[in-house]
Design a protein around this motif. Structure first.
Motif, short mmCIF file in Angstrom:
data_model
loop_
_atom_site.label_atom_id
_atom_site.label_comp_id
_atom_site.label_asym_id
_atom_site.label_seq_id
_atom_site.Cartn_x
_atom_site.Cartn_y
_atom_site.Cartn_z
N TYR A 32 0.80 -1.22 0.00
CA TYR A 32 0.00 0.00 0.00
C TYR A 32 0.83 1.27 0.00
O TYR A 32 0.29 2.35 -0.17
CB TYR A 32 -0.96 0.01 1.20
CG TYR A 32 -2.13 -0.89 0.98
CD1 TYR A 32 -3.27 -0.43 0.34
CD2 TYR A 32 -2.09 -2.22 1.37
CE1 TYR A 32 -4.34 -1.27 0.09
CE2 TYR A 32 -3.16 -3.07 1.13
CZ TYR A 32 -4.27 -2.59 0.50
OH TYR A 32 -5.32 -3.42 0.26
N ALA A 33 2.16 1.16 0.17
CA ALA A 33 2.99 2.35 0.29
C ALA A 33 3.82 2.63 -0.96
O ALA A 33 4.67 3.50 -0.94
CB ALA A 33 3.92 2.23 1.50
N ASP A 35 3.68 3.13 -5.27
CA ASP A 35 2.96 3.23 -6.53
C ASP A 35 3.61 2.21 -7.46
O ASP A 35 4.76 2.38 -7.88
CB ASP A 35 3.09 4.65 -7.10
CG ASP A 35 2.37 4.82 -8.41
OD1 ASP A 35 2.29 3.85 -9.19
OD2 ASP A 35 1.88 5.92 -8.66
N THR A 38 5.12 3.38 -10.89
CA THR A 38 6.35 4.18 -10.92
C THR A 38 7.42 3.70 -9.95
O THR A 38 8.58 4.06 -10.08
CB THR A 38 6.03 5.65 -10.56
OG1 THR A 38 5.58 5.70 -9.20
CG2 THR A 38 4.98 6.23 -11.50
N GLU A 40 7.52 4.69 -6.96
CA GLU A 40 7.66 5.77 -5.99
C GLU A 40 6.83 5.50 -4.73
O GLU A 40 5.75 4.91 -4.81
CB GLU A 40 7.20 7.10 -6.61
CG GLU A 40 8.06 7.56 -7.76
CD GLU A 40 9.46 7.94 -7.31
OE1 GLU A 40 9.60 8.62 -6.28
OE2 GLU A 40 10.41 7.54 -8.00
N PRO A 41 7.32 5.94 -3.58
CA PRO A 41 6.53 5.79 -2.36
C PRO A 41 5.28 6.65 -2.40
O PRO A 41 5.27 7.72 -3.02
CB PRO A 41 7.47 6.25 -1.24
CG PRO A 41 8.63 6.88 -1.89
CD PRO A 41 8.61 6.56 -3.35
N THR A 42 4.23 6.18 -1.77
CA THR A 42 2.99 6.94 -1.64
C THR A 42 2.66 7.08 -0.16
O THR A 42 3.05 6.23 0.64
CB THR A 42 1.81 6.24 -2.36
OG1 THR A 42 1.64 4.94 -1.78
CG2 THR A 42 2.07 6.09 -3.84
N PRO A 43 1.96 8.13 0.21
CA PRO A 43 1.63 8.30 1.62
C PRO A 43 0.60 7.25 2.07
O PRO A 43 -0.30 6.89 1.32
CB PRO A 43 1.05 9.70 1.70
CG PRO A 43 0.64 10.04 0.32
CD PRO A 43 1.49 9.24 -0.62
N GLN A 45 -2.53 5.92 4.41
CA GLN A 45 -3.76 6.55 4.90
C GLN A 45 -3.61 6.82 6.40
O GLN A 45 -3.19 5.93 7.14
CB GLN A 45 -4.96 5.64 4.66
CG GLN A 45 -5.25 5.42 3.19
CD GLN A 45 -5.67 6.71 2.52
OE1 GLN A 45 -6.41 7.51 3.05
NE2 GLN A 45 -5.16 6.93 1.32
#
Length: 59
Positions: A32-33, A35, A38, A40-43, A45
């Motif tokens: 979940y962290a 993308d 890409t 790339e890390p995502t924030p 929830q």
């Protein structure tokens, strides 16, 4: 482990050759962290608990 009932709880399983395998807390966070398009890390929830999954019975 008991989790607060007011927080969303996320668990995950992987599917390989028709068998479901529970993910660890670290694997759920990783799923979940990032993308996956890409890398790339995502924030994450806010106020969400990412937890270890449990084995599921298959027939």
């Amino acid at each position: 482990m008991k989790y607060p009932s007011w927080r969303p709880l996320v668990r995950g399983w992987s599917l390989h050759d028709g068998a479901l395998t529970p993910l660890t807390e670290e694997q759920v966070l990783s799923a979940y962290a990032v993308d996956h398009a890409t890398g790339e890390p995502t924030p994450l929830q806010p106020d969400t608990t990412y937890a270890r999954a449990f084995p599921l019975r298959t027939w």
